[in-house]
Motif scaffolding. Structure first.
Motif, PDB file in Angstrom:
ATOM      1  N   SER A 111       0.832  -1.208   0.000  1.00 34.16           N
ATOM      2  CA  SER A 111       0.000   0.000   0.000  1.00 34.16           C
ATOM      3  C   SER A 111       0.868   1.261   0.000  1.00 34.16           C
ATOM      4  O   SER A 111       0.485   2.276  -0.582  1.00 34.16           O
ATOM      5  CB  SER A 111      -0.980   0.003   1.173  1.00 34.16           C
ATOM      6  OG  SER A 111      -0.313   0.200   2.394  1.00 34.16           O
ATOM      7  N   ILE A 112       2.038   1.196   0.606  1.00 34.97           N
ATOM      8  CA  ILE A 112       2.962   2.332   0.590  1.00 34.97           C
ATOM      9  C   ILE A 112       3.478   2.577  -0.829  1.00 34.97           C
ATOM     10  O   ILE A 112       3.568   3.728  -1.280  1.00 34.97           O
ATOM     11  CB  ILE A 112       4.128   2.117   1.577  1.00 34.97           C
ATOM     12  CG1 ILE A 112       3.604   2.128   3.010  1.00 34.97           C
ATOM     13  CG2 ILE A 112       5.209   3.176   1.377  1.00 34.97           C
ATOM     14  CD1 ILE A 112       4.617   1.669   4.041  1.00 34.97           C
ATOM     15  N   VAL A 113       3.784   1.500  -1.538  1.00 32.04           N
ATOM     16  CA  VAL A 113       4.222   1.638  -2.931  1.00 32.04           C
ATOM     17  C   VAL A 113       3.121   2.327  -3.744  1.00 32.04           C
ATOM     18  O   VAL A 113       3.394   3.241  -4.534  1.00 32.04           O
ATOM     19  CB  VAL A 113       4.606   0.269  -3.534  1.00 32.04           C
ATOM     20  CG1 VAL A 113       4.837   0.373  -5.036  1.00 32.04           C
ATOM     21  CG2 VAL A 113       5.842  -0.302  -2.844  1.00 32.04           C
ATOM     22  N   ALA A 114       1.877   1.897  -3.527  1.00 28.86           N
ATOM     23  CA  ALA A 114       0.747   2.526  -4.232  1.00 28.86           C
ATOM     24  C   ALA A 114       0.642   4.004  -3.869  1.00 28.86           C
ATOM     25  O   ALA A 114       0.361   4.848  -4.739  1.00 28.86           O
ATOM     26  CB  ALA A 114      -0.547   1.791  -3.897  1.00 28.86           C
ATOM     27  N   MET A 115       0.857   4.318  -2.593  1.00 29.72           N
ATOM     28  CA  MET A 115       0.803   5.720  -2.163  1.00 29.72           C
ATOM     29  C   MET A 115       1.857   6.549  -2.905  1.00 29.72           C
ATOM     30  O   MET A 115       1.578   7.678  -3.334  1.00 29.72           O
ATOM     31  CB  MET A 115       1.039   5.823  -0.650  1.00 29.72           C
ATOM     32  CG  MET A 115      -0.087   5.268   0.194  1.00 29.72           C
ATOM     33  SD  MET A 115       0.347   5.156   1.948  1.00 29.72           S
ATOM     34  CE  MET A 115       0.366   6.890   2.412  1.00 29.72           C
ATOM     35  N   LEU A 116       3.053   5.986  -3.046  1.00 26.08           N
ATOM     36  CA  LEU A 116       4.118   6.683  -3.767  1.00 26.08           C
ATOM     37  C   LEU A 116       3.736   6.884  -5.227  1.00 26.08           C
ATOM     38  O   LEU A 116       3.937   7.966  -5.790  1.00 26.08           O
ATOM     39  CB  LEU A 116       5.432   5.897  -3.669  1.00 26.08           C
ATOM     40  CG  LEU A 116       6.153   5.987  -2.337  1.00 26.08           C
ATOM     41  CD1 LEU A 116       7.173   4.881  -2.194  1.00 26.08           C
ATOM     42  CD2 LEU A 116       6.813   7.352  -2.212  1.00 26.08           C
ATOM     43  N   GLU A 117       3.200   5.837  -5.833  1.00 25.94           N
ATOM     44  CA  GLU A 117       2.801   5.915  -7.245  1.00 25.94           C
ATOM     45  C   GLU A 117       1.684   6.929  -7.456  1.00 25.94           C
ATOM     46  O   GLU A 117       1.615   7.554  -8.514  1.00 25.94           O
ATOM     47  CB  GLU A 117       2.372   4.530  -7.742  1.00 25.94           C
ATOM     48  CG  GLU A 117       3.521   3.553  -7.815  1.00 25.94           C
ATOM     49  CD  GLU A 117       3.117   2.121  -8.104  1.00 25.94           C
ATOM     50  OE1 GLU A 117       3.995   1.342  -8.508  1.00 25.94           O
ATOM     51  OE2 GLU A 117       1.925   1.776  -7.914  1.00 25.94           O
ATOM     52  N   GLU A 118       0.841   7.118  -6.447  1.00 27.56           N
ATOM     53  CA  GLU A 118      -0.268   8.069  -6.531  1.00 27.56           C
ATOM     54  C   GLU A 118       0.163   9.496  -6.194  1.00 27.56           C
ATOM     55  O   GLU A 118      -0.622  10.437  -6.311  1.00 27.56           O
ATOM     56  CB  GLU A 118      -1.389   7.651  -5.573  1.00 27.56           C
ATOM     57  CG  GLU A 118      -2.044   6.341  -5.934  1.00 27.56           C
ATOM     58  CD  GLU A 118      -2.890   5.781  -4.795  1.00 27.56           C
ATOM     59  OE1 GLU A 118      -3.036   6.449  -3.738  1.00 27.56           O
ATOM     60  OE2 GLU A 118      -3.398   4.661  -4.958  1.00 27.56           O
ATOM     61  N   GLY A 119       1.397   9.649  -5.743  1.00 22.08           N
ATOM     62  CA  GLY A 119       1.895  10.977  -5.402  1.00 22.08           C
ATOM     63  C   GLY A 119       1.347  11.511  -4.085  1.00 22.08           C
ATOM     64  O   GLY A 119       1.219  12.718  -3.911  1.00 22.08           O
ATOM     65  N   ARG A 120       1.077  10.623  -3.144  1.00 19.35           N
ATOM     66  CA  ARG A 120       0.524  11.035  -1.845  1.00 19.35           C
ATOM     67  C   ARG A 120       1.569  11.832  -1.054  1.00 19.35           C
ATOM     68  O   ARG A 120       2.757  11.829  -1.349  1.00 19.35           O
ATOM     69  CB  ARG A 120       0.090   9.800  -1.041  1.00 19.35           C
ATOM     70  CG  ARG A 120      -0.959   8.952  -1.728  1.00 19.35           C
ATOM     71  CD  ARG A 120      -2.383   9.354  -1.416  1.00 19.35           C
ATOM     72  NE  ARG A 120      -2.777   9.117  -0.052  1.00 19.35           N
ATOM     73  CZ  ARG A 120      -3.294   7.988   0.400  1.00 19.35           C
ATOM     74  NH1 ARG A 120      -3.485   6.955  -0.384  1.00 19.35           N
ATOM     75  NH2 ARG A 120      -3.649   7.888   1.671  1.00 19.35           N
ATOM     76  N   ASP A 121       1.117  12.454   0.002  1.00 24.91           N
ATOM     77  CA  ASP A 121       1.937  13.307   0.853  1.00 24.91           C
ATOM     78  C   ASP A 121       3.108  12.529   1.468  1.00 24.91           C
ATOM     79  O   ASP A 121       2.929  11.427   1.997  1.00 24.91           O
ATOM     80  CB  ASP A 121       1.047  13.888   1.964  1.00 24.91           C
ATOM     81  CG  ASP A 121       1.812  14.806   2.887  1.00 24.91           C
ATOM     82  OD1 ASP A 121       2.317  15.840   2.402  1.00 24.91           O
ATOM     83  OD2 ASP A 121       1.910  14.478   4.088  1.00 24.91           O
TER      84      ASP A 121
END
Length: 87
Positions: free
Chosen positions: A23-33
């Motif tokens: 889920s962290i990888v997805a957050m990075l890919e989504e450009g999250r904070d």
């Protein structure tokens, strides 16, 4: 292969951390904070560290106890010294 009573719990913890890491990888890919990502990474790091600590303590409690009974104190001390570097 030696399975100890703590292994199912450790496996559960690591699988949970694995999912969390995805889920962290997805957050990075989504450009999250970045702050939110760093907090989540800290949680995964802590989960893995706790799993490792449980494994090492289990080894000390069970494996070394058997080593003292069957192999001898010298080998048990050597094993103890080797495993403590992971604490």
């Amino acid at each position: 292969m030696s399975v100890h009573p703590s292994h199912p719990d450790i496996i559960k913890r690591l699988k949970r951390a694995e999912g969390h890491l995805r889920s962290i990888v997805a957050m990075l890919e989504e450009g999250r904070d970045c702050l939110e990502i760093a907090q989540q990474m800290q949680a995964v790091e802590s989960a893995v560290a706790n799993a490792k600590k449980t494994l090492v303590h289990d080894h000390i409690d069970h494996c070394l106890e058997h080593a003292v009974e069957g192999v001898g104190a010298r080998d048990a001390i050597s094993q103890f010294k080797a495993i403590t570097k992971y604490l």
